[in-house]
Design a protein around this motif. Structure first.
Motif, PDB file in Angstrom:
ATOM      1  N   TYR A  44       0.861  -1.148   0.100  1.00  0.00           N
ATOM      2  CA  TYR A  44       0.156  -0.044   0.005  1.00  0.00           C
ATOM      3  C   TYR A  44       0.829   1.291  -0.110  1.00  0.00           C
ATOM      4  O   TYR A  44       0.615   2.132   0.515  1.00  0.00           O
ATOM      5  CB  TYR A  44      -0.994   0.029   1.273  1.00  0.00           C
ATOM      6  CG  TYR A  44      -2.038  -1.075   1.350  1.00  0.00           C
ATOM      7  CD1 TYR A  44      -1.867  -2.305   0.650  1.00  0.00           C
ATOM      8  CD2 TYR A  44      -3.138  -0.802   1.865  1.00  0.00           C
ATOM      9  CE1 TYR A  44      -2.707  -3.231   0.803  1.00  0.00           C
ATOM     10  CE2 TYR A  44      -4.155  -1.952   2.035  1.00  0.00           C
ATOM     11  CZ  TYR A  44      -3.934  -3.046   1.357  1.00  0.00           C
ATOM     12  OH  TYR A  44      -5.142  -3.974   1.691  1.00  0.00           O
ATOM     13  N   SER A 204      -9.310  -6.532   6.923  1.00  0.00           N
ATOM     14  CA  SER A 204      -9.354  -5.670   8.213  1.00  0.00           C
ATOM     15  C   SER A 204     -10.893  -5.510   8.795  1.00  0.00           C
ATOM     16  O   SER A 204     -11.071  -5.693   9.983  1.00  0.00           O
ATOM     17  CB  SER A 204      -8.766  -4.319   7.906  1.00  0.00           C
ATOM     18  OG  SER A 204      -7.292  -4.475   7.426  1.00  0.00           O
ATOM     19  N   ARG A 219      -6.908 -11.886   6.546  1.00  0.00           N
ATOM     20  CA  ARG A 219      -5.962 -11.144   5.734  1.00  0.00           C
ATOM     21  C   ARG A 219      -6.010  -9.627   5.869  1.00  0.00           C
ATOM     22  O   ARG A 219      -6.994  -8.784   5.706  1.00  0.00           O
ATOM     23  CB  ARG A 219      -6.653 -11.168   3.962  1.00  0.00           C
ATOM     24  CG  ARG A 219      -6.910 -12.567   3.665  1.00  0.00           C
ATOM     25  CD  ARG A 219      -7.193 -12.792   2.384  1.00  0.00           C
ATOM     26  NE  ARG A 219      -8.471 -12.245   2.020  1.00  0.00           N
ATOM     27  CZ  ARG A 219      -9.630 -12.745   1.940  1.00  0.00           C
ATOM     28  NH1 ARG A 219      -9.880 -13.741   2.504  1.00  0.00           N
ATOM     29  NH2 ARG A 219     -10.731 -12.135   1.678  1.00  0.00           N
ATOM     30  N   ILE A 222      -5.163  -2.797   5.336  1.00  0.00           N
ATOM     31  CA  ILE A 222      -4.992  -1.433   5.628  1.00  0.00           C
ATOM     32  C   ILE A 222      -4.871  -1.273   7.400  1.00  0.00           C
ATOM     33  O   ILE A 222      -4.344  -0.131   7.727  1.00  0.00           O
ATOM     34  CB  ILE A 222      -6.498  -0.616   5.279  1.00  0.00           C
ATOM     35  CG1 ILE A 222      -6.482   0.670   5.290  1.00  0.00           C
ATOM     36  CG2 ILE A 222      -7.626  -1.211   6.108  1.00  0.00           C
ATOM     37  CD1 ILE A 222      -5.903   1.207   3.972  1.00  0.00           C
ATOM     38  N   TYR A 354      -6.925   4.054   0.806  1.00  0.00           N
ATOM     39  CA  TYR A 354      -6.401   3.062   0.002  1.00  0.00           C
ATOM     40  C   TYR A 354      -5.575   3.638  -1.212  1.00  0.00           C
ATOM     41  O   TYR A 354      -4.552   3.472  -1.446  1.00  0.00           O
ATOM     42  CB  TYR A 354      -7.303   1.874  -0.327  1.00  0.00           C
ATOM     43  CG  TYR A 354      -7.931   1.160   0.819  1.00  0.00           C
ATOM     44  CD1 TYR A 354      -8.799   1.670   1.655  1.00  0.00           C
ATOM     45  CD2 TYR A 354      -7.371  -0.303   1.040  1.00  0.00           C
ATOM     46  CE1 TYR A 354      -9.625   0.813   2.527  1.00  0.00           C
ATOM     47  CE2 TYR A 354      -8.130  -0.952   1.906  1.00  0.00           C
ATOM     48  CZ  TYR A 354      -9.171  -0.504   2.392  1.00  0.00           C
ATOM     49  OH  TYR A 354      -9.866  -1.169   3.532  1.00  0.00           O
TER      50      TYR A 354
HETATM   51  C1  LIG Z   1      -9.028 -10.211  -1.378  1.00  0.00           C
HETATM   52  C2  LIG Z   1      -8.493  -9.312  -0.467  1.00  0.00           C
HETATM   53  N1  LIG Z   1      -8.218  -9.718   0.751  1.00  0.00           N
HETATM   54  C3  LIG Z   1      -7.756  -8.850   1.848  1.00  0.00           C
HETATM   55  C4  LIG Z   1      -7.451  -7.450   1.502  1.00  0.00           C
HETATM   56  C5  LIG Z   1      -7.107  -6.532   2.420  1.00  0.00           C
HETATM   57  O1  LIG Z   1      -8.062  -5.690   2.725  1.00  0.00           O
HETATM   58  P1  LIG Z   1      -7.881  -4.594   3.788  1.00  0.00           P
HETATM   59  O2  LIG Z   1      -6.879  -3.685   3.328  1.00  0.00           O
HETATM   60  O3  LIG Z   1      -9.052  -3.788   3.771  1.00  0.00           O
HETATM   61  O4  LIG Z   1      -7.782  -5.056   5.139  1.00  0.00           O
HETATM   62  C6  LIG Z   1      -7.792  -7.072   0.086  1.00  0.00           C
HETATM   63  C7  LIG Z   1      -7.403  -5.612  -0.206  1.00  0.00           C
HETATM   64  O5  LIG Z   1      -7.742  -5.099  -1.153  1.00  0.00           O
HETATM   65  C8  LIG Z   1      -8.206  -7.721  -1.003  1.00  0.00           C
HETATM   66  O6  LIG Z   1      -8.563  -7.604  -2.090  1.00  0.00           O
END
Ligand SMILES: Cc1ncc(COP(=O)(O)O)c(C=O)c1O
Length: 382
Positions: A44, A204, A219, A222, A354
């Motif tokens: 990011y 998140s 996973r 952010i 993001y």
């Molecule tokens: C499939 C997938 N999982 C997890 C994430 C992580 O999401 P976040 O940044 O909202 O935690 C993303 C981010 O775009 C994603 O595309």
């Protein structure tokens, strides 16, 4: 530490903050939940290698990226942790992924059949993606999933290691749609003759939706970077997070404009009175996009507006009074009781943090803070 850049604009990434955020988030998860640190898109904008290292040290066990090239880059730099490619990969790259122990996301039985042709010795570990309502990647019908399982389970070179989905509205206070996706995911999971060992659904925001939405892996993107997925659920996040990224520049010229004089391309800004302006060495080629005109930065500890059009490499701000050339300007970060967050930039630009983070280009050197001190400088141009 050698200062390896020659430009007065830089990003600071606080790896201690990333580690703090992971430990705060981990403390709220069910025991034994595997954390995947999502480091796609140059983490990011924060830096693939440094973030991956800090995240693994802080307790993340897996890395996740969007594309196979990103995973190969991590492998090339010595990362041995399991890496999941969240996006689509080509069937003809299956052997390459398998040879590097890189896990691929799969969403059709035909893909597996094609990929099988490219497997020789190494087992390909796959995670089956189920589209429960995001409408992006994933199996949309249960027969397809059953077909994929039947084919893979008969083959010693293909291992179904995981099954996952992705929520479309986890960062919204109304849970209805996320609840539907969750239910749909459970129905798809029932199709498996043998449940894959890793089941994951949550990013998140999703991880804290309800007790069981974390399954056995999450996973985190952010939130690991210290940003709340969306302002709407700020109060629902389990712990205060520390933003890891700040960005600074210095005034390279300070000058007095006379009333009526103009600034930048198009001469769109006219000094309303005699006023002090400073030129900053940052522009849209750094991700400091043209919409930033009208936004404020912190000149020393004072708010100063970006005036005139943002150029490719420079922009101008109006100072409250004369300041010294070389004075530090905070573009993202805290000064005394004031702060500018990526969220504020995103709000000004009509987007989300993001995107604002990912837009910061490789041309801006990154300095990495660990145990309170700058331990590494990365200049993409070296
Ligand atoms: C499939 C997938 N999982 C997890 C994430 C992580 O999401 P976040 O940044 O909202 O935690 C993303 C981010 O775009 C994603 O595309």
């Amino acid at each position: 530490m050698k200062n390896e850049f020659h430009r007065d604009t830089w990003i600071e990434v606080d790896l201690d903050a990333i580690q703090y955020n992971i430990s705060q988030l981990a403390g709220q998860l069910k025991q034994d939940t595997v954390i995947m640190a999502v480091v796609k898109a140059n983490a990011y904008g924060h830096g693939y290698l440094e973030v991956a290292e800090a995240a693994l040290e802080a307790g993340a066990e897996w890395l996740a990226v969007a594309f196979l090239d990103e995973a190969l880059f991590l492998r090339k730099h010595g990362f041995t942790a399991p890496i999941l490619v969240l996006g689509a990969a080509r069937p003809d790259d299956a052997g390459l992924a398998a040879a590097h122990g890189i896990r691929l996301t799969v969403f059709s039985a035909d893909w597996i059949r094609s990929a099988r042709e490219f497997l020789e010795a190494d087992v390909l570990h796959i995670h089956l993606k189920i589209d429960t309502g995001m409408g992006r990647l994933g199996f949309t019908d249960q027969n397809g999933l059953a077909d994929a399982e039947a084919f893979a389970s008969d083959d010693s070179l293909i291992n179904i290691e995981g099954a996952f989905t992705h929520f479309a509205t986890a960062d919204e206070p109304d849970r209805t749609y996320a609840d539907q996706q969750h239910e749909r995911f459970l129905e798809f999971l029932d199709v498996f003759q043998q449940k894959p060992p890793m089941i994951h659904a949550s990013n998140s925001a999703g991880a804290f939706l309800r007790d069981n939405s974390a399954f056995n892996a999450v996973r985190f993107g952010i939130s690991m970077y210290g940003l709340v997925p969306s302002g709407d659920i700020r109060h629902e996040m389990p712990a205060p997070l520390k933003p890891a990224l700040s960005m600074y520049t210095k005034m390279v010229q300070v000058k007095k404009l006379k009333q009526g004089e103009k600034v930048s391309y198009g001469a769109t800004y006219t000094a309303g009175q005699d006023e002090w302006i400073a030129t900053l060495p940052i522009g849209y080629a750094d991700g400091w996009i043209r919409q930033m005109q009208g936004f404020e930065v912190l000149a020393g500890e004072h708010r100063a507006e970006i005036i005139g059009r943002v150029c490719m490499d420079q922009c101008m701000i109006r100072l409250p009074f004369e300041m010294q050339e070389g004075s530090v300007v905070t573009l993202v970060g805290e000064v005394l009781n004031d702060r500018i967050l990526l969220d504020d930039i995103a709000a000004h630009n009509g987007t989300i943090h993001y995107e604002s983070a990912c837009l910061l280009t490789a041309r801006v050197p990154r300095m990495y803070r660990k145990n309170g001190v700058i331990k590494k400088v990365f200049n993409h141009l070296n």
